[in-house]
Scaffold this active site. Sequence first.
Site, PDB file in Angstrom:
ATOM      1  N   GLY A  69       9.015  31.050 -32.614  1.00 51.56           N
ATOM      2  CA  GLY A  69      10.322  31.358 -33.188  1.00 51.56           C
ATOM      3  C   GLY A  69      10.818  30.208 -34.025  1.00 51.56           C
ATOM      4  N   SER A  70      11.958  30.437 -34.654  1.00 54.02           N
ATOM      5  CA  SER A  70      12.533  29.323 -35.401  1.00 54.02           C
ATOM      6  C   SER A  70      14.036  29.343 -35.229  1.00 54.02           C
ATOM      7  CB  SER A  70      12.145  29.406 -36.875  1.00 54.02           C
ATOM      8  OG  SER A  70      12.513  30.651 -37.382  1.00 54.02           O
ATOM      9  N   ASP A 100      25.888  23.480 -25.560  1.00 54.25           N
ATOM     10  CA  ASP A 100      25.498  24.659 -26.348  1.00 54.25           C
ATOM     11  C   ASP A 100      24.917  25.732 -25.430  1.00 54.25           C
ATOM     12  OD1 ASP A 100      25.106  26.249 -28.544  1.00 54.25           O
ATOM     13  OD2 ASP A 100      23.300  25.220 -29.248  1.00 54.25           O
ATOM     14  N   ARG A 154      20.916  32.448 -26.020  1.00 52.72           N
ATOM     15  CA  ARG A 154      19.810  32.029 -26.898  1.00 52.72           C
ATOM     16  C   ARG A 154      19.167  30.740 -26.404  1.00 52.72           C
ATOM     17  NH1 ARG A 154      24.622  31.256 -29.393  1.00 52.72           N
ATOM     18  NH2 ARG A 154      25.194  29.084 -29.654  1.00 52.72           N
ATOM     19  N   ASN A 155      19.871  29.980 -25.568  1.00 50.12           N
ATOM     20  CA  ASN A 155      19.333  28.730 -25.044  1.00 50.12           C
ATOM     21  C   ASN A 155      18.950  28.808 -23.573  1.00 50.12           C
ATOM     22  OD1 ASN A 155      19.338  27.310 -27.437  1.00 50.12           O
ATOM     23  ND2 ASN A 155      21.476  26.683 -27.216  1.00 50.12           N
ATOM     24  N   ASP A 171      17.494  23.218 -24.121  1.00 49.60           N
ATOM     25  CA  ASP A 171      18.248  22.577 -25.216  1.00 49.60           C
ATOM     26  C   ASP A 171      19.508  21.841 -24.773  1.00 49.60           C
ATOM     27  OD1 ASP A 171      16.368  23.375 -26.966  1.00 49.60           O
ATOM     28  OD2 ASP A 171      17.561  24.901 -27.983  1.00 49.60           O
TER      29      ASP A 171
END
Length: 372
Positions: free
Chosen positions: A107-108, A220, A224-225, A238
Amino acid sequence: NQAGAFLIRESESLKGEFSLSVFDGEFVKHYRIRKLDEGGFFLSRRRTFKTLNEFVDYYSKNNDGLCVKLGKPCLKVQIPTTFDLSYKTVDQWEIDRNSLKFLKKLGSGQFGEVWEGLWNNTTPVAIKTLKPGSMDPKDFLREAQIMKNLRHPKLIQLYAVCTLEDPIYIITELMRYGSLLEYLQNDAGSQICLSHQIDMAAQVASGMAYLESQNYIHRDLAARNVLVGEHNIYKVADFGLARVFKVENENIYEAKHETKLPVKWTAPEAIHCNKFSIKSDVWSFGILLFEIITYGKMPYAGMAGHQVIQMLDKGYRLPQPDNCPKPLYDIMLQCWNAEAKGRPTFETLQWQLEDYFEVGDSSYADTRTILK
Ligand code: ATP
């Protein structure tokens, strides 16, 4: 393990107490075993036991509120936990970038790409490549120094770094199923039920409770993390990185892509006064609960960042999603207390979620309703 496989273990959140974990054939459910002052144990006061053996004996014959009758003791799975790539890297965090083989792009993100790779042709790893200039290597190394000492089963372990030349690589443990956000969205609710969702939330709270105990701030936290591994394992990723990234777009109120709008996860005091704390992480955790229960919906859909901030300041909060049980929504609202001090600790959130389906006297009827 077959349905009914069980384990009695020391509670993670309450020292000296016991918890019962039972596999119902699909998921593992956790129950707090309560102690009587005069000695003895119970799940529900209706039935108490002098010893744990009697307890197990009874629940092997009657499920009496448990998800299933107890079957065989849980088999021990030997999952290798290599905290470091090898004994050589324990104190040598900088590794030779030629020892890494890039296998597949996973992924990016905003700051670079993530690849599945192999270290020394043997150890599977995730390799995060950072866009040149996305952070100052000195800042990153200072943060990595702290990150490498943060070790917990619910945190993605940092293995090593390559910082001598651009691009910087961050090498971490590999998680088979990628980000929780995609995992929630892909299944779109077809495979995931409430007890599974509560389990995800409890695992994240457990990782965050560890960060809290280490006086560390994530900054954060969002679906998504969080990464998904085998056997329904969820880990927080992260952490701390947000602090070292150079944010190109200083104006966090307006981002181009709604999907990457961290402002919707950020506590008001962090937005207004840059006051990030473990309590602003708790706010983000409330938004993460919203993502979990809505199978990865965008919070405040259709609203721009600056609108959200204005509304929050007036007391507006995300409404209760249709399928969200009231007790879970109450936890979210606690996380979104305007006063940072009034929000719960992650330690409390962890036990609230671990005990969510507890067969207690007061919650027994509620639990059964929720499970239906
Ligand atoms: P942002 O850059 O805004 O934080 P992001 O978190 O989605 O966004 P990355 O952290 O770069 O970006 O991750 C990109 C994707 O790579 C993730 O969504 C996930 O699917 C995958 N990924 C990241 N780390 C791992 C890992 N350790 N194991 C497996 N997959 C991973």
